[in-house]
Design an enzyme around this catalytic site. Sequence first.
Site, PDB file in Angstrom:
ATOM      1  N   LYS A  60     -22.668 -48.105   0.017  1.00 29.06           N
ATOM      2  CA  LYS A  60     -23.791 -48.130  -1.061  1.00 29.06           C
ATOM      3  C   LYS A  60     -25.237 -47.213  -1.114  1.00 29.06           C
ATOM      4  O   LYS A  60     -25.334 -46.072  -2.325  1.00 29.06           O
ATOM      5  CB  LYS A  60     -23.479 -48.314  -2.709  1.00 29.06           C
ATOM      6  CG  LYS A  60     -24.047 -48.206  -3.932  1.00 29.06           C
ATOM      7  CD  LYS A  60     -22.679 -46.777  -3.612  1.00 29.06           C
ATOM      8  CE  LYS A  60     -22.977 -45.927  -5.250  1.00 29.06           C
ATOM      9  NZ  LYS A  60     -24.566 -46.055  -5.619  1.00 29.06           N
TER      10      LYS A  60
ATOM     11  N   GLU B  11     -26.119 -38.754  -0.352  1.00 29.17           N
ATOM     12  CA  GLU B  11     -26.131 -37.527  -2.033  1.00 29.17           C
ATOM     13  C   GLU B  11     -27.914 -36.677  -2.084  1.00 29.17           C
ATOM     14  O   GLU B  11     -27.366 -36.122  -2.516  1.00 29.17           O
ATOM     15  CB  GLU B  11     -26.104 -38.812  -3.102  1.00 29.17           C
ATOM     16  CG  GLU B  11     -26.189 -37.987  -3.971  1.00 29.17           C
ATOM     17  CD  GLU B  11     -26.185 -39.518  -5.153  1.00 29.17           C
ATOM     18  OE1 GLU B  11     -26.837 -39.274  -5.582  1.00 29.17           O
ATOM     19  OE2 GLU B  11     -25.383 -40.174  -5.201  1.00 29.17           O
TER      20      GLU B  11
ATOM     21  N   ASN C 254     -27.276 -51.279  -8.535  1.00 27.07           N
ATOM     22  CA  ASN C 254     -27.387 -50.910  -7.586  1.00 27.07           C
ATOM     23  C   ASN C 254     -28.825 -51.704  -6.627  1.00 27.07           C
ATOM     24  O   ASN C 254     -30.084 -51.438  -6.391  1.00 27.07           O
ATOM     25  CB  ASN C 254     -28.019 -48.962  -7.660  1.00 27.07           C
ATOM     26  CG  ASN C 254     -26.843 -48.318  -7.565  1.00 27.07           C
ATOM     27  OD1 ASN C 254     -25.978 -48.411  -7.089  1.00 27.07           O
ATOM     28  ND2 ASN C 254     -27.369 -46.822  -8.653  1.00 27.07           N
TER      29      ASN C 254
END
Length: 327
Positions: free
Chosen positions: A189, A196, A95
């Site tokens: 992402k 999210e 990430n």
Amino acid sequence: MQLGVVGLGRMGGNIVRRLLRSGHQCVVYDRQSEPGRLLAAEGAVAAADLNALVAQLKKPRAVWVMLPAGEPTDHAVTNLAALMERADIIIDGGNSFYKDDVRRAASLRASGIRYVDVGTSGGIWGLERGYCMMIGGDQETVDHLDPVFAALAPGPSGIAPTPGRQARDTRAERGYIHCGPNGAGHFVKMIHNGIEYGLMQAYAEGFDILRNAASEALPAEQRYALNLADIAEVWRRGSVVSSWLLDLTAMALAEDPQLSRFSGVVQDSGEGRWTVLAAIEEAVPAEVLSAALYTRFRSREEHSFAEKLLSAMRNKFGGHVEPGGTS
């Protein structure tokens, strides 16, 4: 295809296992010897160090780095680059901040080493469900790695393509997409993780309101002792708010309706902050995503049921454990 994998934690180890199941060859390395030993028993080749890993790969070599963002990934990429040659490939599947990808790619380009950034979603469930991947890099390199991405991806998973998608990239329908040049994969992402945060916060607040419908501060005739586990379960079936996050919420509430093993301390892994920074740089209003991030900050000072549910969801989809807690 042969692939080196550095970093054999929750996701890295399962990425190797999923590749092995598809017939790919994996040479693996982790600072701790035990993960490599276990994967060697499943068919991987365990390397004692990065030198040994690179030496056992066929040219052009490809190495997938699955480490925490920042210094650990920078260190691994730098050390791998010193051992690799022109046309070899380094893949960052963690990430990382997308601006770090742009910097790394430019640095490696001078020596002819190719760089690909892969935003990887799937958490601890990826081995069975597959990994949704958002990829950044040049077209030729991404195409070369397609067998790896195809093996890791979920595939159609019984989901019909969206009407009107004829003549579009079918990889998206199989769970992975080439987003653009270096940095684009981790940028997409990053926003995925920001969204999210907002989705999780909405569920957590909604269930907190349901739970407090029994409050003695309300008139007696307006109090409801609601079964949260049953509400989560019924919303999974035909409801417009159904989702995988709701599936995990239902699981957590069925196991422990009071979420007694969670304190409500909710960590953030960086992507939410970077999403808000990107919104500021682009002058895009992001009230919900910003508020969700700030709620995580506040959770470290006082803990509501909503924050316990956020912590429970993070544990369910990613195996994340609260500070000082146990898995």
